[in-house]
Write a protein that holds these residues in place. Structure first.
Motif, short mmCIF file in Angstrom:
data_model
loop_
_atom_site.label_atom_id
_atom_site.label_comp_id
_atom_site.label_asym_id
_atom_site.label_seq_id
_atom_site.Cartn_x
_atom_site.Cartn_y
_atom_site.Cartn_z
N ARG A 239 0.84 -1.20 0.00
CA ARG A 239 0.00 0.00 0.00
C ARG A 239 0.87 1.26 0.00
O ARG A 239 0.64 2.20 -0.76
CB ARG A 239 -0.93 -0.01 1.21
N ASP A 240 1.90 1.29 0.86
CA ASP A 240 2.78 2.45 0.94
C ASP A 240 3.59 2.64 -0.34
O ASP A 240 3.74 3.76 -0.84
CB ASP A 240 3.72 2.34 2.14
N LEU A 241 4.13 1.54 -0.87
CA LEU A 241 4.91 1.65 -2.12
C LEU A 241 4.03 2.13 -3.28
O LEU A 241 4.45 2.97 -4.07
CB LEU A 241 5.54 0.30 -2.48
N ALA A 242 2.83 1.58 -3.38
CA ALA A 242 1.92 1.99 -4.46
C ALA A 242 1.62 3.48 -4.35
O ALA A 242 1.59 4.19 -5.37
CB ALA A 242 0.64 1.17 -4.41
N GLN B 241 3.61 5.77 -2.94
CA GLN B 241 4.84 6.50 -3.27
C GLN B 241 5.05 6.61 -4.78
O GLN B 241 5.47 7.64 -5.28
CB GLN B 241 6.05 5.82 -2.64
N PHE B 242 4.78 5.51 -5.49
CA PHE B 242 4.96 5.51 -6.94
C PHE B 242 3.74 6.03 -7.68
O PHE B 242 3.78 6.20 -8.90
CB PHE B 242 5.29 4.09 -7.43
N ASP B 243 2.63 6.23 -6.97
CA ASP B 243 1.38 6.66 -7.57
C ASP B 243 0.91 5.69 -8.65
O ASP B 243 0.62 6.08 -9.78
CB ASP B 243 1.51 8.09 -8.13
N VAL B 244 0.91 4.40 -8.29
CA VAL B 244 0.44 3.34 -9.19
C VAL B 244 -0.54 2.46 -8.42
O VAL B 244 -0.65 2.56 -7.20
CB VAL B 244 1.61 2.46 -9.71
N THR B 245 -1.23 1.61 -9.14
CA THR B 245 -2.14 0.67 -8.48
C THR B 245 -1.34 -0.45 -7.83
O THR B 245 -0.18 -0.69 -8.19
CB THR B 245 -3.12 0.04 -9.49
N ARG B 246 -1.96 -1.14 -6.91
CA ARG B 246 -1.28 -2.26 -6.26
C ARG B 246 -1.02 -3.39 -7.25
O ARG B 246 -0.04 -4.12 -7.13
CB ARG B 246 -2.08 -2.74 -5.06
N THR B 247 -1.88 -3.52 -8.25
CA THR B 247 -1.66 -4.53 -9.29
C THR B 247 -0.38 -4.23 -10.06
O THR B 247 0.42 -5.12 -10.32
CB THR B 247 -2.87 -4.58 -10.25
N THR B 248 -0.19 -2.97 -10.41
CA THR B 248 1.03 -2.55 -11.12
C THR B 248 2.25 -2.80 -10.24
O THR B 248 3.27 -3.31 -10.70
CB THR B 248 0.94 -1.07 -11.50
N LEU B 249 2.14 -2.46 -8.97
CA LEU B 249 3.25 -2.67 -8.04
C LEU B 249 3.58 -4.14 -7.92
O LEU B 249 4.75 -4.53 -7.96
CB LEU B 249 2.92 -2.09 -6.67
N ARG B 250 2.57 -4.98 -7.80
CA ARG B 250 2.81 -6.43 -7.67
C ARG B 250 3.53 -6.97 -8.89
O ARG B 250 4.40 -7.84 -8.78
CB ARG B 250 1.49 -7.17 -7.47
N GLU B 251 3.18 -6.48 -10.06
CA GLU B 251 3.84 -6.90 -11.30
C GLU B 251 5.33 -6.54 -11.25
O GLU B 251 6.19 -7.33 -11.61
CB GLU B 251 3.16 -6.22 -12.49
N HIS C 15 4.13 -14.43 1.22
CA HIS C 15 2.71 -14.06 1.24
C HIS C 15 2.32 -13.54 2.61
O HIS C 15 2.60 -14.14 3.63
CB HIS C 15 1.85 -15.27 0.86
N GLY C 16 1.68 -12.37 2.64
CA GLY C 16 1.23 -11.78 3.89
C GLY C 16 2.29 -10.99 4.62
O GLY C 16 2.05 -10.49 5.71
N ASP C 17 3.47 -10.85 4.03
CA ASP C 17 4.57 -10.12 4.67
C ASP C 17 5.17 -9.16 3.64
O ASP C 17 4.91 -9.27 2.44
CB ASP C 17 5.63 -11.10 5.16
N ARG C 18 5.95 -8.24 4.10
CA ARG C 18 6.60 -7.30 3.18
C ARG C 18 7.77 -8.00 2.47
O ARG C 18 8.34 -8.95 2.99
CB ARG C 18 7.11 -6.09 3.95
N ALA C 19 8.11 -7.50 1.29
CA ALA C 19 9.22 -8.05 0.52
C ALA C 19 10.54 -7.72 1.20
O ALA C 19 10.70 -6.65 1.78
CB ALA C 19 9.20 -7.49 -0.90
N THR C 20 11.49 -8.65 1.12
CA THR C 20 12.80 -8.49 1.72
C THR C 20 13.85 -8.45 0.64
O THR C 20 13.83 -9.25 -0.30
CB THR C 20 13.09 -9.68 2.67
N VAL C 21 14.80 -7.53 0.76
CA VAL C 21 15.89 -7.39 -0.20
C VAL C 21 16.87 -8.54 0.00
O VAL C 21 17.27 -8.84 1.12
CB VAL C 21 16.61 -6.03 -0.03
N LEU C 22 17.25 -9.18 -1.11
CA LEU C 22 18.24 -10.25 -1.08
C LEU C 22 19.62 -9.70 -1.44
O LEU C 22 19.73 -8.64 -2.05
CB LEU C 22 17.87 -11.36 -2.07
N ASP C 23 20.65 -10.44 -1.10
CA ASP C 23 22.02 -10.09 -1.48
C ASP C 23 22.21 -10.49 -2.94
O ASP C 23 22.33 -11.68 -3.25
CB ASP C 23 23.01 -10.82 -0.57
#
Length: 95
Positions: A39-42, A44-54, A69-77
């Motif tokens: 929700r916050d990222l969408a 910030q980018f002013d896009v829909t959540r569908t666009t963000l998920r893509e 699923h159900g958690d925020r994305a985590t940055v990998l190395d």
């Protein structure tokens, strides 16, 4: 007369993915760091959540982030997990 080339029209999800990818490769987002909520990222980018998920799915396919699923994305190395598709980006970077 000047010769112009057609512009490429990038999808919004590609632009979002490029910005996040650049932040990861540039060190602004570090391994283990969690991204803001969808929700916050969408917002910030002013896009829909569908666009963000893509966009997030693209980053997950590059092994830059992990999505649970159900958690925020985590940055990998990306040095350990990143796909070969990132090689061109890494070579092109000046830092």
């Amino acid at each position: 007369m000047a010769q112009f080339k057609p512009i490429s029209r990038k999808k919004a999800s590609e632009q979002v993915a490029e910005q996040i990818r650049s932040s990861i490769l540039g060190g602004l987002l570090r391994p283990g760091q969690r991204l803001p909520s969808e929700r916050d990222l969408a917002a910030q980018f002013d896009v829909t959540r569908t666009t963000l998920r893509e966009a997030l799915k693209k980053l997950e396919s590059l092994k830059l982030i992990f999505i649970r699923h159900g958690d925020r994305a985590t940055v990998l190395d990306y040095m350990r997990h990143g796909s070969l598709e990132l090689l061109g980006d890494l070579i092109a970077r000046k830092d």
